[in-house]
Design an enzyme around this catalytic site. Structure first.
Site, PDB file in Angstrom:
ATOM      1  N   VAL A   5     -35.365 -41.049 -10.267  1.00 17.80           N
ATOM      2  CA  VAL A   5     -35.921 -42.095 -11.115  1.00 17.80           C
ATOM      3  C   VAL A   5     -36.966 -42.867 -10.314  1.00 17.80           C
ATOM      4  O   VAL A   5     -36.674 -43.397  -9.245  1.00 17.80           O
ATOM      5  CB  VAL A   5     -34.818 -43.050 -11.608  1.00 17.80           C
ATOM      6  CG1 VAL A   5     -35.428 -44.181 -12.432  1.00 17.80           C
ATOM      7  CG2 VAL A   5     -33.783 -42.285 -12.425  1.00 17.80           C
ATOM      8  N   GLY A  40     -22.608 -46.402  -6.329  1.00 16.14           N
ATOM      9  CA  GLY A  40     -21.533 -46.032  -5.421  1.00 16.14           C
ATOM     10  C   GLY A  40     -20.584 -47.176  -5.133  1.00 16.14           C
ATOM     11  O   GLY A  40     -20.675 -48.254  -5.731  1.00 16.14           O
ATOM     12  N   ASP A  81      -8.485 -48.245  -1.437  1.00 17.93           N
ATOM     13  CA  ASP A  81      -9.928 -48.378  -1.316  1.00 17.93           C
ATOM     14  C   ASP A  81     -10.407 -48.934   0.020  1.00 17.93           C
ATOM     15  O   ASP A  81     -11.602 -48.917   0.295  1.00 17.93           O
ATOM     16  CB  ASP A  81     -10.469 -49.280  -2.440  1.00 17.93           C
ATOM     17  CG  ASP A  81     -10.336 -48.624  -3.808  1.00 17.93           C
ATOM     18  OD1 ASP A  81      -9.834 -47.502  -3.863  1.00 17.93           O
ATOM     19  OD2 ASP A  81     -10.743 -49.252  -4.803  1.00 17.93           O
ATOM     20  N   MET A  87     -12.015 -43.126  -3.909  1.00 13.26           N
ATOM     21  CA  MET A  87     -11.529 -44.435  -4.357  1.00 13.26           C
ATOM     22  C   MET A  87     -10.957 -44.305  -5.766  1.00 13.26           C
ATOM     23  O   MET A  87     -11.590 -44.664  -6.765  1.00 13.26           O
ATOM     24  CB  MET A  87     -12.671 -45.454  -4.300  1.00 13.26           C
ATOM     25  CG  MET A  87     -13.078 -45.810  -2.881  1.00 13.26           C
ATOM     26  SD  MET A  87     -14.355 -47.077  -2.844  1.00 13.26           S
ATOM     27  CE  MET A  87     -14.396 -47.470  -1.100  1.00 13.26           C
ATOM     28  N   LEU A  88      -9.745 -43.786  -5.819  1.00 14.34           N
ATOM     29  CA  LEU A  88      -9.071 -43.525  -7.087  1.00 14.34           C
ATOM     30  C   LEU A  88      -7.735 -44.238  -7.107  1.00 14.34           C
ATOM     31  O   LEU A  88      -7.012 -44.257  -6.111  1.00 14.34           O
ATOM     32  CB  LEU A  88      -8.859 -42.022  -7.279  1.00 14.34           C
ATOM     33  CG  LEU A  88     -10.119 -41.156  -7.236  1.00 14.34           C
ATOM     34  CD1 LEU A  88      -9.750 -39.684  -7.168  1.00 14.34           C
ATOM     35  CD2 LEU A  88     -11.006 -41.443  -8.441  1.00 14.34           C
ATOM     36  N   ALA A  89      -7.380 -44.792  -8.255  1.00 16.87           N
ATOM     37  CA  ALA A  89      -6.128 -45.541  -8.373  1.00 16.87           C
ATOM     38  C   ALA A  89      -4.927 -44.659  -8.075  1.00 16.87           C
ATOM     39  O   ALA A  89      -3.976 -45.082  -7.397  1.00 16.87           O
ATOM     40  CB  ALA A  89      -6.009 -46.145  -9.773  1.00 16.87           C
ATOM     41  N   HIS A  90      -4.942 -43.420  -8.570  1.00 13.33           N
ATOM     42  CA  HIS A  90      -3.785 -42.553  -8.352  1.00 13.33           C
ATOM     43  C   HIS A  90      -3.679 -42.116  -6.899  1.00 13.33           C
ATOM     44  O   HIS A  90      -2.580 -41.868  -6.400  1.00 13.33           O
ATOM     45  CB  HIS A  90      -3.809 -41.342  -9.294  1.00 13.33           C
ATOM     46  CG  HIS A  90      -5.098 -40.597  -9.348  1.00 13.33           C
ATOM     47  ND1 HIS A  90      -6.147 -40.972 -10.154  1.00 13.33           N
ATOM     48  CD2 HIS A  90      -5.519 -39.480  -8.698  1.00 13.33           C
ATOM     49  CE1 HIS A  90      -7.150 -40.117 -10.018  1.00 13.33           C
ATOM     50  NE2 HIS A  90      -6.803 -39.216  -9.129  1.00 13.33           N
ATOM     51  N   HIS A 213       0.566 -21.745 -28.198  1.00 11.37           N
ATOM     52  CA  HIS A 213      -0.648 -21.343 -28.918  1.00 11.37           C
ATOM     53  C   HIS A 213      -0.635 -21.952 -30.315  1.00 11.37           C
ATOM     54  O   HIS A 213       0.386 -21.906 -31.003  1.00 11.37           O
ATOM     55  CB  HIS A 213      -0.718 -19.817 -29.031  1.00 11.37           C
ATOM     56  CG  HIS A 213      -1.834 -19.338 -29.899  1.00 11.37           C
ATOM     57  ND1 HIS A 213      -3.138 -19.284 -29.461  1.00 11.37           N
ATOM     58  CD2 HIS A 213      -1.833 -18.911 -31.182  1.00 11.37           C
ATOM     59  CE1 HIS A 213      -3.903 -18.836 -30.442  1.00 11.37           C
ATOM     60  NE2 HIS A 213      -3.135 -18.585 -31.499  1.00 11.37           N
TER      61      HIS A 213
END
Length: 234
Positions: A5, A40, A81, A87-90, A213
């Site tokens: 950009v 980020g 974090d 950086m994921l909560a789980h 299925h």
């Protein structure tokens, strides 16, 4: 892709965005209602009083830890974090559980290679394990199996057939090395792949388990079949 950009200009009708091709240098201008800027993430370690604990930070402000989540101050653990990794909560939740288990039992196990990631777009993108680029750098011999949701009965029935499942397995052992899914419910489907990889499962393990299925989950089974044997429905 392969585009940067150059500028964003607010207009009476929205936003004018000037783009430039990284490959050719050619520029074009598009208009949009809204522009989302993603810059980020960074560790939230400022203002925690870490200077009073003796905990050391790395060059990016993260708190280094070892496989037991211990910092350079052994009785202090770092999870989530403030430390390295996605950086994921789980991810933070599993690290918290592992840290407490180690404090109480001296046993800690968490495999950071098997933490699923989900991009909550439509369709969703979910993945766990490694991709082909990483395996090539590591000189790992692998095989790939794919299955398109365009051939999945449930996806066609609900008119939501965009996407595919890609399975990467070890060429010799057929152990699952990575699973990548694009579909409207990829974030749900990745759980089965994560479970299988947690217990060192193979493509055959998933392929030989009965899947209802019609369901979206059949696509994972078919991709596993494509990786180690022959798919049934493609």
């Amino acid at each position: 892709m392969s585009t940067k950009v150059v500028s964003c200009t607010k207009t009476a009708d929205g936003v004018s965005v000037e783009l430039e091709s990284v490959d050719t240098g050619k520029r074009e201008t598009i208009t949009a209602d809204v522009v989302l800027v993603s810059v980020g993430r960074r560790p939230y370690t400022e203002g925690l009083g870490l200077e009073n604990t003796g905990i050391q930070l790395d060059g990016r402000g993260f708190i280094p830890n070892d496989h037991k989540l211990k910092t350079n101050v052994p009785h202090i653990r770092a999870i989530g974090d403030v430390t390295t990794g996605p950086m994921l909560a789980h991810k933070a939740e599993e690290e918290g559980v592992a840290a407490v288990e180690d404090i109480n039992t001296s046993y800690c196990e968490i495999d950071h290679e098997i933490i699923p990631s989900v991009i909550y777009t439509h369709p969703e993108v979910a993945f766990v394990g490694k991709n082909e680029q990483t395996l090539k750098k590591e000189n790992v011999k692998y095989k790939v199996g794919t299955f398109s949701f365009a051939a999945n009965s449930r996806a066609k029935a609900v008119d939501d057939s965009d996407g595919l499942v890609k399975v990467i397995i070890d060429a010799n052992t057929e152990k699952l090395l990575g699973v990548h899914i694009i579909c409207s419910c990829a974030g749900e489907l990745i759980a089965e792949a994560t479970l299988a990889m947690t217990y060192s499962g193979s493509a055959e393990d998933i392929a030989r388990s009965c899947h209802a299925h019609p369901t979206f989950s059949e696509a994972l089974k078919e991709a596993c079949l494509a990786a180690y044997s022959l798919p049934i429905n493609s």
